[in-house]
Design an enzyme around this catalytic site. Structure first.
Site, PDB file in Angstrom:
ATOM      1  N   HIS A   1     -40.786  44.825  -8.668  1.00 39.30           N
ATOM      2  CA  HIS A   1     -40.915  43.853  -9.764  1.00 39.30           C
ATOM      3  C   HIS A   1     -39.536  43.418 -10.269  1.00 39.30           C
ATOM      4  O   HIS A   1     -38.598  44.207 -10.310  1.00 39.30           O
ATOM      5  CB  HIS A   1     -41.730  44.444 -10.915  1.00 39.30           C
ATOM      6  CG  HIS A   1     -42.141  43.384 -11.899  1.00 39.30           C
ATOM      7  ND1 HIS A   1     -41.318  42.976 -12.914  1.00 39.30           N
ATOM      8  CD2 HIS A   1     -43.250  42.620 -11.970  1.00 39.30           C
ATOM      9  CE1 HIS A   1     -41.926  42.003 -13.592  1.00 39.30           C
ATOM     10  NE2 HIS A   1     -43.099  41.765 -13.035  1.00 39.30           N
TER      11      HIS A   1
ATOM     12  N   GLU B   1     -44.043  36.245  -7.232  1.00 34.65           N
ATOM     13  CA  GLU B   1     -43.687  36.141  -8.638  1.00 34.65           C
ATOM     14  C   GLU B   1     -42.311  35.499  -8.749  1.00 34.65           C
ATOM     15  O   GLU B   1     -41.297  36.219  -8.756  1.00 34.65           O
ATOM     16  CB  GLU B   1     -43.628  37.535  -9.281  1.00 34.65           C
ATOM     17  CG  GLU B   1     -44.948  38.266  -9.315  1.00 34.65           C
ATOM     18  CD  GLU B   1     -45.123  39.056 -10.608  1.00 34.65           C
ATOM     19  OE1 GLU B   1     -46.218  39.014 -11.148  1.00 34.65           O
ATOM     20  OE2 GLU B   1     -44.164  39.680 -11.087  1.00 34.65           O
TER      21      GLU B   1
END
Ligand SMILES: O=C(CO)COP(=O)(O)O
Length: 253
Positions: free
Chosen positions: A104, A171
């Site tokens: 992430h 993302e």
């Protein structure tokens, strides 16, 4: 091989937003929703949730029987040993995790994780029978074709030498924590390219591509089937928003 009829995958990472009791109340509501909504009970959509580490065990208990899977927001590169503060894949598997998030943007930016660590965590997840939720995406806004090129190259680099099904969460870093997601054209260009690349990798058969970054109601029907689902953050804090997404899926099904 394309998989347009595969179930839609909706993942939620709670990051560190909720306290413990709040997490349990939220999980209870998610369990109730998944147990009664036709899109989840029919198998047209699958869900997973990634709570903070201490909540994984009780959340897994609350979600038992609802069909919603549970996973971790992080995983150690190693399986056991002198790694203070880390949580290894064998423990995660033992407590019922099915997914482990890796790569992430917040872990890259705030905790200095680079490609070597992300690739090692992806390997650790696969080695322990967990599906890595591998977050990829360009840091600064780029045109869709360039973003697709960079993101496919990043994914290829991180998965080099690994085997097993993965959930690739596209993302774009500039769309995380933003008021709005990336545009539908941007998302479908990049997710389509990722899908195409994965479909040519038999060692990753069964993989899924989902989109995250300010995702919420109103998005998925505009980006499917290039995106096979969503990776939700803030806009899943209200369980009614998850319900709206399931309702939208019911309408297009
Ligand atoms: O990073 C994300 C999911 O892990 C997206 O978070 P937001 O939807 O809150 O931007």
């Amino acid at each position: 091989m394309t998989t347009p009829d595969a179930p839609v995958l909706l993942g939620v990472s709670l990051k560190m937003y909720f306290g413990h009791r709040q997490t349990l109340r939220w999980a209870e509501q998610v369990a109730a929703l998944a147990t009664r909504h036709p899109v989840t009970t029919s198998g047209a959509a699958r869900m997973f949730v990634l709570p903070a580490f201490p909540a994984i065990v009780p959340v897994a208990g609350l979600l038992a029987g609802s069909g919603v899977a549970v996973g971790a927001q992080d995983i150690a590169t190693e399986d056991s040993g002198p790694y203070t503060g880390e949580v290894g894949g064998p423990s995660l598997a033992e407590i019922g995790c099915r997914y482990a998030e890796v790569g992430h943007a917040e872990r890259r930016r705030l905790y200095g994780e680079g490609d070597t660590v992300v690739a090692a965590k992806t390997a650790a997840a696969l080695r322990n029978g967990l599906t890595p939720v591998l977050c990829v995406g360009e840091r600064d806004e780029a045109d869709p074709a360039e973003a697709a090129r960079r993101t496919v190259a990043e994914t290829q680099r991180l998965l080099h030498g690994l085997t097993g099904p993965v959930t690739v969460a596209y993302e774009p870093q500039w769309a995380i924590g933003a008021p709005e997601p990336a545009s539908a054209t941007h998302i479908t260009t990049v997710c389509g390219a990722l899908r195409q690349w994965l479909d040519a990798q038999p060692q990753h058969a069964g993989s899924t591509v989902i989109y995250g970054g300010s995702a919420g109601p109103g998005l998925l029907t505009r980006i499917a089937p290039a995106a096979g689902g969503l990776f939700l953050g803030r806009f899943a804090h209200e369980v009614t928003a998850i319900e709206r997404i399931l309702d939208e899926l019911a309408e297009v099904a």
